[in-house]
Motif scaffolding. Structure first.
Motif, PDB file in Angstrom:
ATOM      1  N   THR A   6       1.357 -59.759  24.881  1.00 27.15           N
ATOM      2  CA  THR A   6       0.705 -58.462  25.068  1.00 27.15           C
ATOM      3  C   THR A   6       1.233 -57.816  26.347  1.00 27.15           C
ATOM      4  O   THR A   6       2.061 -58.392  27.062  1.00 27.15           O
ATOM      5  N   SER A  12      -2.516 -57.041  20.577  1.00 26.99           N
ATOM      6  CA  SER A  12      -1.273 -56.320  20.322  1.00 26.99           C
ATOM      7  C   SER A  12      -0.980 -56.358  18.835  1.00 26.99           C
ATOM      8  O   SER A  12      -1.455 -57.238  18.112  1.00 26.99           O
ATOM      9  N   SER A  27      -0.059 -52.309  22.308  1.00 26.63           N
ATOM     10  CA  SER A  27      -0.789 -53.403  22.936  1.00 26.63           C
ATOM     11  C   SER A  27      -1.778 -52.856  23.941  1.00 26.63           C
ATOM     12  O   SER A  27      -1.527 -51.827  24.593  1.00 26.63           O
ATOM     13  N   ASN A  28      -2.885 -53.555  24.085  1.00 27.77           N
ATOM     14  CA  ASN A  28      -3.797 -53.242  25.185  1.00 27.77           C
ATOM     15  C   ASN A  28      -3.174 -53.693  26.501  1.00 27.77           C
ATOM     16  O   ASN A  28      -2.507 -54.718  26.568  1.00 27.77           O
ATOM     17  N   ARG A  34      -4.227 -48.472  25.775  1.00 23.90           N
ATOM     18  CA  ARG A  34      -3.336 -48.917  24.704  1.00 23.90           C
ATOM     19  C   ARG A  34      -1.998 -48.218  24.863  1.00 23.90           C
ATOM     20  O   ARG A  34      -1.940 -46.991  24.898  1.00 23.90           O
ATOM     21  N   TYR A  54      -3.085 -43.434  26.075  1.00 28.19           N
ATOM     22  CA  TYR A  54      -2.918 -44.015  24.737  1.00 28.19           C
ATOM     23  C   TYR A  54      -1.551 -43.677  24.187  1.00 28.19           C
ATOM     24  O   TYR A  54      -1.081 -42.531  24.288  1.00 28.19           O
ATOM     25  N   GLU A  56       1.178 -45.278  20.732  1.00 27.41           N
ATOM     26  CA  GLU A  56       1.500 -46.275  19.718  1.00 27.41           C
ATOM     27  C   GLU A  56       2.895 -45.993  19.183  1.00 27.41           C
ATOM     28  O   GLU A  56       3.230 -44.836  18.922  1.00 27.41           O
TER      29      GLU A  56
END
Length: 213
Positions: A6, A12, A27-28, A34, A54, A56
């Motif tokens: 992670t 993750s 992943s955090n 995130r 955040y 992704e």
């Protein structure tokens, strides 16, 4: 099976891999945010955000270009990450956009909101954001693009919940159904084959499908 680790948090998830073995996902972090990551040869790299907390990553090509979505500090925008830099891909005038796929030519597909609040499928190419429209529906998104430039996605209309299409050079092809007029594409390969899920004639039964031209 290898544990990729992670970014300091407890969670993750991996979303994409290229032919070089590079992996992307999210992943955090240790502070609970995130973030998108790129994993390669045992090292997980934090790709950062567009200013918010955040991000992704969903896909990458064999050149190591990564696409996904990130908060900007109030909105969610699609991004392209390459050579250590995350670039905001913008919207169609609305507050949100999302990038779902990229090919080896650097063409990117996803969806973006307009100033009217509609959601259109989009193609990012050579620095330009191309509106693929909704094909007469109320919602449209592109999920995958192959190295031939063929785009696979899903469109919704007022009468049909959703159906699957291929877009190529301004022309669209509807791919049919498994019995009910509803389905969603997930990916397209370089042969033009499309996979996803679709409702069958049995109520509430959804099956995976493979469509071959």
């Amino acid at each position: 099976m290898t544990d990729l680790g992670t970014l300091g948090g407890s969670f993750s998830g991996a979303c994409g891999i290229n032919d070089r073995g590079q992996v992307v996902g999210f992943s955090n972090t240790s502070d609970g945010d995130r973030h998108a990551f790129l994993w390669e040869r045992g090292v997980m790299t934090d790709l950062g955000t567009l200013g918010g907390s955040y991000s992704e990553a969903y896909a990458l090509n064999d050149r190591g270009q990564v696409v996904g979505r990130s908060s900007t500090g109030g909105q969610i925008h699609a991004f392209l990450w390459e050579n250590g830099e995350m670039t905001d891909l913008g919207t169609l005038g609305g507050p949100h956009s999302h990038a779902w796929g990229i090919n080896n030519l650097g063409q990117i597909v996803g969806r973006a909101e307009t100033t009217a609040g509609d959601t259109h499928a989009v193609l990012w190419q050579d620095g330009s954001l191309i509106d693929l429209g909704t094909f007469g529906g109320v919602y449209c998104t592109a999920y995958g693009i192959n190295n031939r430039g063929q785009v696979a996605g899903t469109v919704s209309t007022t009468s049909i919940w959703s159906y699957v299409f291929i877009w190529e050079k301004g022309s669209k092809t509807y791919l049919g159904t498994l019995g009910e007029s509803s389905g969603s594409a997930s990916a397209i390969n370089n042969r033009g084959q499309v996979v996803g899920g679709a409702w069958t004639s049995t109520w509430l039964a959804t099956h995976a499908f493979l469509w071959t031209p």
